[in-house]
Design a protein around this motif. Sequence first.
Motif, PDB file in Angstrom:
ATOM      1  N   PHE A   1      85.906  -3.372  14.286  1.00  0.00           N
ATOM      2  CA  PHE A   1      85.696  -3.477  15.732  1.00  0.00           C
ATOM      3  C   PHE A   1      84.720  -4.608  16.004  1.00  0.00           C
ATOM      4  CE2 PHE A   1      83.201  -1.786  19.489  1.00  0.00           C
ATOM      5  CZ  PHE A   1      84.165  -2.096  20.434  1.00  0.00           C
ATOM      6  N   THR A   2      85.131  -5.557  16.833  1.00  0.00           N
ATOM      7  CA  THR A   2      84.264  -6.663  17.220  1.00  0.00           C
ATOM      8  C   THR A   2      83.760  -6.404  18.632  1.00  0.00           C
ATOM      9  OG1 THR A   2      85.505  -8.187  15.813  1.00  0.00           O
ATOM     10  CG2 THR A   2      84.098  -9.167  17.510  1.00  0.00           C
ATOM     11  N   TYR A   3      82.437  -6.467  18.803  1.00  0.00           N
ATOM     12  CA  TYR A   3      81.827  -6.138  20.088  1.00  0.00           C
ATOM     13  C   TYR A   3      80.592  -6.998  20.295  1.00  0.00           C
ATOM     14  CZ  TYR A   3      79.668  -3.200  23.708  1.00  0.00           C
ATOM     15  OH  TYR A   3      79.100  -2.731  24.861  1.00  0.00           O
ATOM     16  N   GLN A   4      80.560  -7.697  21.422  1.00  0.00           N
ATOM     17  CA  GLN A   4      79.440  -8.554  21.790  1.00  0.00           C
ATOM     18  C   GLN A   4      79.036  -9.493  20.653  1.00  0.00           C
ATOM     19  OE1 GLN A   4      76.387  -5.918  23.373  1.00  0.00           O
ATOM     20  NE2 GLN A   4      77.524  -5.636  25.286  1.00  0.00           N
ATOM     21  N   GLY A   5      80.044 -10.120  20.035  1.00  0.00           N
ATOM     22  CA  GLY A   5      79.818 -11.130  19.008  1.00  0.00           C
ATOM     23  C   GLY A   5      79.506 -10.608  17.619  1.00  0.00           C
ATOM     24  N   LYS A   6      79.490  -9.290  17.445  1.00  0.00           N
ATOM     25  CA  LYS A   6      79.222  -8.712  16.124  1.00  0.00           C
ATOM     26  C   LYS A   6      80.415  -7.885  15.670  1.00  0.00           C
ATOM     27  CE  LYS A   6      74.194  -8.437  16.484  1.00  0.00           C
ATOM     28  NZ  LYS A   6      73.010  -7.552  16.391  1.00  0.00           N
ATOM     29  N   ASN A   7      80.577  -7.803  14.364  1.00  0.00           N
ATOM     30  CA  ASN A   7      81.656  -7.003  13.775  1.00  0.00           C
ATOM     31  C   ASN A   7      81.080  -5.693  13.244  1.00  0.00           C
ATOM     32  OD1 ASN A   7      83.651  -9.103  14.060  1.00  0.00           O
ATOM     33  ND2 ASN A   7      82.590 -10.149  12.403  1.00  0.00           N
ATOM     34  N   TYR A   8      81.877  -4.637  13.388  1.00  0.00           N
ATOM     35  CA  TYR A   8      81.463  -3.317  12.922  1.00  0.00           C
ATOM     36  C   TYR A   8      82.591  -2.685  12.125  1.00  0.00           C
ATOM     37  CZ  TYR A   8      77.755  -3.971  16.310  1.00  0.00           C
ATOM     38  OH  TYR A   8      76.691  -4.478  17.003  1.00  0.00           O
ATOM     39  N   LEU A   9      82.210  -1.837  11.200  1.00  0.00           N
ATOM     40  CA  LEU A   9      83.151  -1.071  10.394  1.00  0.00           C
ATOM     41  C   LEU A   9      82.969   0.398  10.728  1.00  0.00           C
ATOM     42  CD1 LEU A   9      85.162  -1.288   7.887  1.00  0.00           C
ATOM     43  CD2 LEU A   9      83.200  -0.484   6.553  1.00  0.00           C
TER      44      LEU A   9
ATOM     45  N   TRP B   1      97.105   3.227   1.451  1.00  0.00           N
ATOM     46  CA  TRP B   1      97.602   3.959   2.618  1.00  0.00           C
ATOM     47  C   TRP B   1      96.716   3.653   3.829  1.00  0.00           C
ATOM     48  CZ3 TRP B   1      94.472   6.083  -0.979  1.00  0.00           C
ATOM     49  CH2 TRP B   1      93.411   6.889  -0.558  1.00  0.00           C
ATOM     50  N   ALA B   2      97.164   4.116   5.000  1.00  0.00           N
ATOM     51  CA  ALA B   2      96.449   3.986   6.274  1.00  0.00           C
ATOM     52  C   ALA B   2      96.077   2.532   6.591  1.00  0.00           C
ATOM     53  CB  ALA B   2      95.215   4.889   6.303  1.00  0.00           C
ATOM     54  N   PRO B   3      97.050   1.596   6.571  1.00  0.00           N
ATOM     55  CA  PRO B   3      96.718   0.196   6.874  1.00  0.00           C
ATOM     56  C   PRO B   3      96.455  -0.034   8.357  1.00  0.00           C
ATOM     57  CG  PRO B   3      99.078   0.424   6.655  1.00  0.00           C
ATOM     58  CD  PRO B   3      98.478   1.770   6.310  1.00  0.00           C
ATOM     59  N   GLU B   4      95.572  -0.967   8.643  1.00  0.00           N
ATOM     60  CA  GLU B   4      95.348  -1.449  10.007  1.00  0.00           C
ATOM     61  C   GLU B   4      95.264  -2.963   9.965  1.00  0.00           C
ATOM     62  OE1 GLU B   4      92.997   2.018  12.445  1.00  0.00           O
ATOM     63  OE2 GLU B   4      92.160   0.018  12.329  1.00  0.00           O
ATOM     64  N   LEU B   5      95.759  -3.607  11.016  1.00  0.00           N
ATOM     65  CA  LEU B   5      95.773  -5.059  11.105  1.00  0.00           C
ATOM     66  C   LEU B   5      94.873  -5.500  12.250  1.00  0.00           C
ATOM     67  CD1 LEU B   5      97.054  -7.688  10.020  1.00  0.00           C
ATOM     68  CD2 LEU B   5      98.869  -7.363  11.707  1.00  0.00           C
ATOM     69  N   HIS B   6      93.997  -6.469  11.981  1.00  0.00           N
ATOM     70  CA  HIS B   6      93.066  -6.974  12.986  1.00  0.00           C
ATOM     71  C   HIS B   6      93.042  -8.492  12.941  1.00  0.00           C
ATOM     72  CE1 HIS B   6      91.222  -3.006  13.737  1.00  0.00           C
ATOM     73  NE2 HIS B   6      91.532  -2.799  12.465  1.00  0.00           N
ATOM     74  N   LYS B   7      92.874  -9.122  14.090  1.00  0.00           N
ATOM     75  CA  LYS B   7      92.688 -10.564  14.158  1.00  0.00           C
ATOM     76  C   LYS B   7      91.236 -10.817  14.520  1.00  0.00           C
ATOM     77  CE  LYS B   7      94.700 -14.806  15.928  1.00  0.00           C
ATOM     78  NZ  LYS B   7      95.676 -15.385  16.887  1.00  0.00           N
ATOM     79  N   VAL B   8      90.514 -11.508  13.623  1.00  0.00           N
ATOM     80  CA  VAL B   8      89.100 -11.790  13.816  1.00  0.00           C
ATOM     81  C   VAL B   8      88.875 -13.255  13.478  1.00  0.00           C
ATOM     82  CG1 VAL B   8      86.733 -11.203  13.129  1.00  0.00           C
ATOM     83  CG2 VAL B   8      88.500  -9.424  13.133  1.00  0.00           C
ATOM     84  N   ASN B   9      88.248 -13.979  14.381  1.00  0.00           N
ATOM     85  CA  ASN B   9      87.939 -15.401  14.167  1.00  0.00           C
ATOM     86  C   ASN B   9      89.146 -16.214  13.723  1.00  0.00           C
ATOM     87  OD1 ASN B   9      85.218 -14.844  14.797  1.00  0.00           O
ATOM     88  ND2 ASN B   9      84.793 -14.294  12.677  1.00  0.00           N
ATOM     89  N   GLY B  10      90.321 -15.929  14.303  1.00  0.00           N
ATOM     90  CA  GLY B  10      91.521 -16.715  14.033  1.00  0.00           C
ATOM     91  C   GLY B  10      92.264 -16.370  12.757  1.00  0.00           C
ATOM     92  N   LYS B  11      91.778 -15.371  12.002  1.00  0.00           N
ATOM     93  CA  LYS B  11      92.465 -14.949  10.774  1.00  0.00           C
ATOM     94  C   LYS B  11      92.923 -13.510  10.922  1.00  0.00           C
ATOM     95  CE  LYS B  11      90.298 -18.036   7.484  1.00  0.00           C
ATOM     96  NZ  LYS B  11      89.821 -18.164   6.117  1.00  0.00           N
TER      97      LYS B  11
ATOM     98  N   VAL C   1      79.643   4.486  11.325  1.00  0.00           N
ATOM     99  CA  VAL C   1      79.734   3.087  11.748  1.00  0.00           C
ATOM    100  C   VAL C   1      78.602   2.308  11.092  1.00  0.00           C
ATOM    101  CG1 VAL C   1      78.406   3.470  13.871  1.00  0.00           C
ATOM    102  CG2 VAL C   1      79.941   1.510  13.716  1.00  0.00           C
ATOM    103  N   VAL C   2      78.910   1.061  10.725  1.00  0.00           N
ATOM    104  CA  VAL C   2      77.919   0.159  10.145  1.00  0.00           C
ATOM    105  C   VAL C   2      78.286  -1.257  10.560  1.00  0.00           C
ATOM    106  CG1 VAL C   2      79.155  -0.133   7.927  1.00  0.00           C
ATOM    107  CG2 VAL C   2      76.658  -0.398   8.006  1.00  0.00           C
ATOM    108  N   GLU C   3      77.294  -2.104  10.712  1.00  0.00           N
ATOM    109  CA  GLU C   3      77.561  -3.500  11.074  1.00  0.00           C
ATOM    110  C   GLU C   3      78.154  -4.248   9.887  1.00  0.00           C
ATOM    111  OE1 GLU C   3      75.276  -7.511  12.724  1.00  0.00           O
ATOM    112  OE2 GLU C   3      74.239  -5.568  12.872  1.00  0.00           O
ATOM    113  N   LEU C   4      79.029  -5.201  10.187  1.00  0.00           N
ATOM    114  CA  LEU C   4      79.637  -6.069   9.175  1.00  0.00           C
ATOM    115  C   LEU C   4      79.114  -7.495   9.334  1.00  0.00           C
ATOM    116  CD1 LEU C   4      83.445  -5.132   9.268  1.00  0.00           C
ATOM    117  CD2 LEU C   4      81.905  -4.862   7.316  1.00  0.00           C
ATOM    118  N   SER C   5      79.067  -8.219   8.235  1.00  0.00           N
ATOM    119  CA  SER C   5      78.714  -9.635   8.307  1.00  0.00           C
ATOM    120  C   SER C   5      79.797 -10.396   9.068  1.00  0.00           C
ATOM    121  CB  SER C   5      78.558 -10.209   6.897  1.00  0.00           C
ATOM    122  OG  SER C   5      79.773 -10.083   6.180  1.00  0.00           O
ATOM    123  N   GLN C   6      79.486 -11.604   9.538  1.00  0.00           N
ATOM    124  CA  GLN C   6      80.451 -12.402  10.298  1.00  0.00           C
ATOM    125  C   GLN C   6      81.702 -12.713   9.489  1.00  0.00           C
ATOM    126  OE1 GLN C   6      80.616 -13.440  13.631  1.00  0.00           O
ATOM    127  NE2 GLN C   6      79.056 -11.851  13.756  1.00  0.00           N
ATOM    128  N   ASP C   7      81.563 -12.864   8.166  1.00  0.00           N
ATOM    129  CA  ASP C   7      82.728 -13.153   7.323  1.00  0.00           C
ATOM    130  C   ASP C   7      83.432 -11.883   6.836  1.00  0.00           C
ATOM    131  OD1 ASP C   7      80.981 -12.204   5.383  1.00  0.00           O
ATOM    132  OD2 ASP C   7      80.855 -14.107   4.295  1.00  0.00           O
TER     133      ASP C   7
END
Length: 193
Positions: free
Chosen positions: A64-72, A5-15, A92-98
């Motif tokens: 959420f992508t902000y200033q070149g970093k990804n966050y959850l 449930w509660a899906p969200e769609l995001h485009k990050v780094n072309g995927k 909130v926590v930082e995510l790895s680039q992948d």
Amino acid sequence: YSEFWAPELHKVNGKYYLIVSVFREDKGRGSVILVSDKIIEPFTFLTGEYITPSGWSCLDATIFTYQGKNYLYFSDEWRFSVTKDGDGGIFVVELSQDLKETIGEPKKVISGKNCGFAREIVDVFTGEKGYVAEGPFVKEIDGKIELYWSTFSHQGYCVVKNVAKSVFGAYEFERFVVEKDGGHAMIFTGLDK
């Protein structure tokens, strides 16, 4: 997984990344990320593991992508809150680039109990009481970070807007976006042309 449930769609780094809340008997509630090269192709699990913290009861995560970093950003469910006090929160926590793992420790940025307008709710099955803070969605406008989230106020289920100057900063209440009969907020703008 027995529930999605509660899906969200995001485009990050072309995927394309689909992040959804799930339930697994042996792990409880959490969020997983699925990925696809194209929006019209099947999505597959990025790792198959929860991206939200192990051992927590989490739902409604967003990327959420902000200033070149990804966050959850994600919700800590009030009935099983990590603080054990019925206080549903948004972390909130930082995510790895992948997007495969988190970096550092999550920080609570919204407290349902202490926001000043959420009303205490009661679980009709267990009688437990607590405060909801869920459904986060984040965007940046003119250097401000806008955090949209949902809770129960005295008017009903509402969508709230808080703003901050930094990802881990103090999120200040700005306004109710929907005062009653609200839901979860999300905007997707990354469709291929």
